[in-house]
Write a protein that holds these residues in place. Structure first.
Motif, mmCIF file in Angstrom:
data_model
loop_
_atom_site.group_PDB
_atom_site.id
_atom_site.type_symbol
_atom_site.label_atom_id
_atom_site.label_comp_id
_atom_site.label_asym_id
_atom_site.label_seq_id
_atom_site.Cartn_x
_atom_site.Cartn_y
_atom_site.Cartn_z
ATOM 1 N N LEU A 18 0.844 -1.189 0.000
ATOM 2 C CA LEU A 18 0.000 0.000 0.000
ATOM 3 C C LEU A 18 0.875 1.232 0.000
ATOM 4 N N GLN A 19 0.395 2.277 -0.526
ATOM 5 C CA GLN A 19 1.124 3.528 -0.544
ATOM 6 C C GLN A 19 1.201 4.073 0.870
ATOM 7 N N SER A 20 2.407 4.522 1.284
ATOM 8 C CA SER A 20 2.573 5.015 2.639
ATOM 9 C C SER A 20 1.780 6.288 2.853
ATOM 10 N N GLY A 21 1.264 6.425 4.109
ATOM 11 C CA GLY A 21 0.544 7.635 4.446
ATOM 12 C C GLY A 21 1.475 8.805 4.658
ATOM 13 N N VAL A 22 2.761 8.535 4.878
ATOM 14 C CA VAL A 22 3.736 9.593 5.040
ATOM 15 C C VAL A 22 4.282 9.956 3.663
ATOM 16 N N SER A 23 4.169 11.224 3.270
ATOM 17 C CA SER A 23 4.625 11.623 1.944
ATOM 18 C C SER A 23 6.138 11.483 1.864
ATOM 19 N N GLU A 24 6.609 11.288 0.637
ATOM 20 C CA GLU A 24 8.041 11.108 0.428
ATOM 21 C C GLU A 24 8.811 12.333 0.891
ATOM 22 N N ALA A 72 -5.258 8.415 5.485
ATOM 23 C CA ALA A 72 -4.927 9.830 5.672
ATOM 24 C C ALA A 72 -4.479 10.119 7.090
ATOM 25 N N ASP A 73 -4.907 9.285 8.057
ATOM 26 C CA ASP A 73 -4.584 9.532 9.462
ATOM 27 C C ASP A 73 -3.232 8.932 9.853
ATOM 28 N N THR A 74 -2.718 8.071 9.015
ATOM 29 C CA THR A 74 -1.464 7.392 9.366
ATOM 30 C C THR A 74 -0.261 8.331 9.321
ATOM 31 N N GLU A 75 -0.354 9.389 8.545
ATOM 32 C CA GLU A 75 0.781 10.306 8.391
ATOM 33 C C GLU A 75 1.156 10.938 9.717
#
Length: 269
Positions: A18-24, A72-75
């Motif tokens: 899955l795509q990480s919730g934290v942006s690169e 969205a909340d994982t970031e």
């Protein structure tokens, strides 16, 4: 957060594609702030720390998603769980003191020097091995087997000539049909007194018997070797039964050496 110090092991990651919730961008900014405090780590060590930090964030995101949190909340939760980047960097910096960096650099330099020394000393090592062979068993050299005589005898006659040692290690005799005359071959080598030194390529020796004329006193019927040892053969020196020995002389640069090499007439049947 889990231990990131050198030698620490990260627990098994629970990853999902899955795509990480934290942006690169946020992830790299976090890592940059950590690494800014790790002043004495090598570039390779910093790259390893960055990879470990990224792996921790991926693991945390995956764990939150499996726990039912919205992507969205994982970031926010992941960055909060990681802790203060400056504090993390300061803690890691204690495990990478200046002495560690100096030691790693010195080890690298020593490794390069050892490799360079081995590379450039390899020819000298070969010369030393040839020098030792000439000192101990010259008869096993490839040059010694190039000529054969009907009667041969191993010798060990040595003399100092300058910085070199002349060694006559074999004499050969071929007898003519009359049984009273023949030809002698002298096998000799020279090597430097220092096993690591370089030897002269030939010594300009003279060979005399009752049957030789003035023009026949010098012979050079072949030679070989390298900077570690030089081999030569004085071939076809005429002799008679009256010659019990071949006289070998060196008379150059104010140095005079005279040797007598026995002729193996007693071996003739």
């Amino acid at each position: 957060m889990a231990d990131l110090r050198r030698g620490g092991e990260r627990g098994p990651a629970v990853r999902r594609g899955l795509q990480s919730g934290v942006s690169e961008m946020e992830r790299q900014e976090f890592c940059d702030r950590v690494l800014a405090k790790v002043r004495h780590a090598t570039p390779e060590e910093k790259a390893a720390i960055r990879a470990e930090l990224n792996a921790h964030m991926e693991d945390h995101v995956a764990a939150l998603l499996e726990a039912g949190y919205e992507e969205a909340d994982t970031e926010k939760r992941t960055l909060a769980a990681m802790g203060d980047p400056e504090e993390i960097g300061a803690e890691l910096n204690r495990d990478y003191p200046l002495g560690w960096l100096v030691l790693s650099r010195v080890s690298l330099i020593l490794t390069i020097l050892i490799c360079a020394t081995f590379l450039f000393s390899w020819p000298m090592l070969g010369n030393t091995l040839d020098s030792l062979q000439a000192r101990i068993f010259p008869e096993t050299s490839s040059f010694a087997s190039r000529a054969k005589y009907t009667y041969e005898r191993d010798l060990d006659i040595r003399a100092e000539i300058g910085d070199d040692i002349l060694r006559i290690y074999k004499v050969g005799l071929d007898v003519n049909r009359d049984g009273e005359t023949g030809n002698v071959g002298l096998f000799f080598c020279n090597y430097n007194k220092n096993p690591f030194g370089y030897t002269a390529n030939g010594l300009n020796l003279e060979y005399g018997t009752s049957a030789t004329t003035e023009s026949e006193r010098r012979y050079d019927d072949g030679g070989g070797g390298n900077a570690g040892a030089s081999y030569s053969l004085a071939a076809k020196i005429p002799v008679t039964r009256a010659d019990g020995a071949v006289v070998v002389t060196y008379d150059h640069y104010g140095e005079y050496v005279r040797l007598e090499v026995p002729v193996p007439w007693e071996d003739v049947t």
